[in-house]
Design a protein around this motif. Structure first.
Motif, mmCIF file in Angstrom:
data_model
loop_
_atom_site.group_PDB
_atom_site.id
_atom_site.type_symbol
_atom_site.label_atom_id
_atom_site.label_comp_id
_atom_site.label_asym_id
_atom_site.label_seq_id
_atom_site.Cartn_x
_atom_site.Cartn_y
_atom_site.Cartn_z
ATOM 1 N N THR A 211 0.827 -1.205 0.000
ATOM 2 C CA THR A 211 0.000 0.000 0.000
ATOM 3 C C THR A 211 0.861 1.255 0.000
ATOM 4 O O THR A 211 0.644 2.185 -0.784
ATOM 5 N N LEU A 212 1.867 1.279 0.889
ATOM 6 C CA LEU A 212 2.747 2.445 1.006
ATOM 7 C C LEU A 212 3.529 2.677 -0.281
ATOM 8 O O LEU A 212 3.627 3.810 -0.776
ATOM 9 N N ARG A 213 4.066 1.608 -0.842
ATOM 10 C CA ARG A 213 4.855 1.762 -2.062
ATOM 11 C C ARG A 213 3.998 2.280 -3.215
ATOM 12 O O ARG A 213 4.430 3.142 -3.990
ATOM 13 N N SER A 214 2.786 1.740 -3.334
ATOM 14 C CA SER A 214 1.918 2.149 -4.438
ATOM 15 C C SER A 214 1.487 3.605 -4.304
ATOM 16 O O SER A 214 1.585 4.375 -5.267
ATOM 17 N N TYR A 215 1.037 3.986 -3.130
ATOM 18 C CA TYR A 215 0.437 5.313 -2.968
ATOM 19 C C TYR A 215 1.468 6.425 -2.790
ATOM 20 O O TYR A 215 1.281 7.531 -3.311
ATOM 21 N N VAL A 216 2.576 6.115 -2.076
ATOM 22 C CA VAL A 216 3.559 7.168 -1.771
ATOM 23 C C VAL A 216 4.767 7.090 -2.700
ATOM 24 O O VAL A 216 5.019 8.004 -3.488
ATOM 25 N N PHE A 217 5.524 6.001 -2.620
ATOM 26 C CA PHE A 217 6.789 5.926 -3.346
ATOM 27 C C PHE A 217 6.596 5.849 -4.862
ATOM 28 O O PHE A 217 7.447 6.337 -5.620
ATOM 29 N N LYS A 218 5.510 5.225 -5.314
ATOM 30 C CA LYS A 218 5.227 5.170 -6.745
ATOM 31 C C LYS A 218 4.195 6.212 -7.160
ATOM 32 O O LYS A 218 3.645 6.160 -8.250
ATOM 33 N N GLN A 219 3.938 7.158 -6.239
ATOM 34 C CA GLN A 219 3.150 8.370 -6.508
ATOM 35 C C GLN A 219 1.717 8.092 -6.961
ATOM 36 O O GLN A 219 1.165 8.812 -7.784
ATOM 37 N N GLY A 220 1.105 7.039 -6.408
ATOM 38 C CA GLY A 220 -0.279 6.741 -6.739
ATOM 39 C C GLY A 220 -1.226 7.886 -6.429
ATOM 40 O O GLY A 220 -2.272 8.033 -7.084
ATOM 41 N N TYR A 221 -0.878 8.723 -5.470
ATOM 42 C CA TYR A 221 -1.714 9.861 -5.088
ATOM 43 C C TYR A 221 -1.955 10.807 -6.266
ATOM 44 O O TYR A 221 -2.945 11.547 -6.301
ATOM 45 N N ARG A 222 -1.081 10.744 -7.269
ATOM 46 C CA ARG A 222 -1.236 11.643 -8.421
ATOM 47 C C ARG A 222 -2.391 11.221 -9.328
ATOM 48 O O ARG A 222 -2.802 11.976 -10.193
ATOM 49 N N ASP A 223 -2.909 10.002 -9.134
ATOM 50 C CA ASP A 223 -4.077 9.547 -9.889
ATOM 51 C C ASP A 223 -5.382 9.832 -9.144
ATOM 52 O O ASP A 223 -6.433 9.301 -9.511
ATOM 53 N N GLY A 224 -5.321 10.671 -8.106
ATOM 54 C CA GLY A 224 -6.539 11.041 -7.383
ATOM 55 C C GLY A 224 -7.147 9.877 -6.612
ATOM 56 O O GLY A 224 -6.443 9.011 -6.105
ATOM 57 N N TRP A 225 -8.470 9.863 -6.549
ATOM 58 C CA TRP A 225 -9.133 8.846 -5.735
ATOM 59 C C TRP A 225 -8.908 7.438 -6.281
ATOM 60 O O TRP A 225 -8.849 6.465 -5.511
ATOM 61 N N LEU A 226 -8.726 7.301 -7.610
ATOM 62 C CA LEU A 226 -8.441 5.978 -8.156
ATOM 63 C C LEU A 226 -7.052 5.504 -7.741
ATOM 64 O O LEU A 226 -6.820 4.305 -7.584
ATOM 65 N N GLY A 227 -6.130 6.439 -7.536
ATOM 66 C CA GLY A 227 -4.808 6.064 -7.042
ATOM 67 C C GLY A 227 -4.902 5.469 -5.650
ATOM 68 O O GLY A 227 -4.172 4.529 -5.307
#
Length: 256
Positions: A211-227
């Motif tokens: 979860t951490l790698r996807s959302y933070v380190f791989k910048q998933g937050y940049r895809d908004g709510w789908l991220g």
């Protein structure tokens, strides 16, 4: 392209009537299109045959083994492995034609994928470029013979195409959850069948790490709510697989 490319496109299907036509129309440039159908109960096979594909009906039990068998049926040495939810762009088609014609090229290629949820291209969270080995000479390539997420194996160096493949991964979030449910069942069966020892601590760590790698380190937050959904799924996959793994182990012990 004036001439058909001497290559076999292989597509594994099961109840893909809604998506198979568009996939097939994106590979009309190939000399052979082979569809190996796993007992579809819809119009998948009929649609494929009507569009000129060669259709073989065969039940899939172990995905990697099934893929290896299917590749062996291809008429050409070069194979492009596709799923029904993937589309080859004209730019990628031309690049593939050039690579097949170039005797100096690699013998295996990974292809970057644009993965979509609905009409949204998910660019972060590890979902792009998400390249997979999909173009290869069948004599130097095989799949790991496992039930879920088999790895492509080759002792040859491989190249990477410049152009992407379109992967319509999920129709919507509901589709994401339904596929995750199916895949975690297979993952748990794989763990139990291999005799793996997985404890709660390891499962929790994997869930947190993914979860951490996807959302933070791989910048998933940049895809908004789908991220956020993608990151949550990455962690939940581990926990669901673990819970189902425990059920499999309990059933094995009851039978013993």
């Amino acid at each position: 392209m004036e001439k058909a490319v001497p290559l076999s496109v292989l597509i594994l299907t099961k109840n893909e009537a809604e998506r198979i036509e568009e996939c097939l129309r994106s590979v009309t440039w190939a000399d052979e299109v082979l569809v190996v159908d796993d007992g579809s109960t819809d119009e998948t096979a009929r649609i494929a045959e009507s569009l000129g594909a060669r259709v073989i009906r065969r039940k899939m039990e172990i995905e990697g083994k099934h893929r290896n068998w299917a590749h062996a049926q291809a008429r050409h040495e070069w194979v492009l492995s596709l799923d029904a939810d993937e589309r080859v762009t004209p730019e990628l088609a031309q690049e593939i034609a050039d690579l097949v014609a170039d005797s100096r090229s690699f013998e295996t290629y990974s292809i970057p994928r644009r993965n979509y949820i609905g009409d949204r291209w998910i660019r972060y969270g590890g979902w792009y470029p998400s390249a997979q080995l999909k173009l290869f000479k069948k004599s130097v390539f095989r799949w790991e013979e496992t039930t879920v997420h088999p790895r492509g194996i080759s002792d040859k160096p491989w190249g990477v195409t410049k152009h992407d493949i379109i992967h319509l991964s999920y129709r919507d979030v509901k589709d994401c959850l339904e596929k995750m449910n199916r895949q975690t069942t297979l993952e748990a069966q794989k763990w139990a069948g291999d005799g793996r020892k997985i404890g709660l601590g390891k499962a929790l760590w994997r869930a947190f790490d993914r979860t951490l790698r996807s959302y933070v380190f791989k910048q998933g937050y940049r895809d908004g709510w789908l991220g956020l959904v993608v990151a949550w799924m990455a962690g939940s996959y581990q926990l669901l697989s673990y819970a189902k793994y425990l059920e499999c182990k309990n059933k094995q012990e009851e039978k013993a």
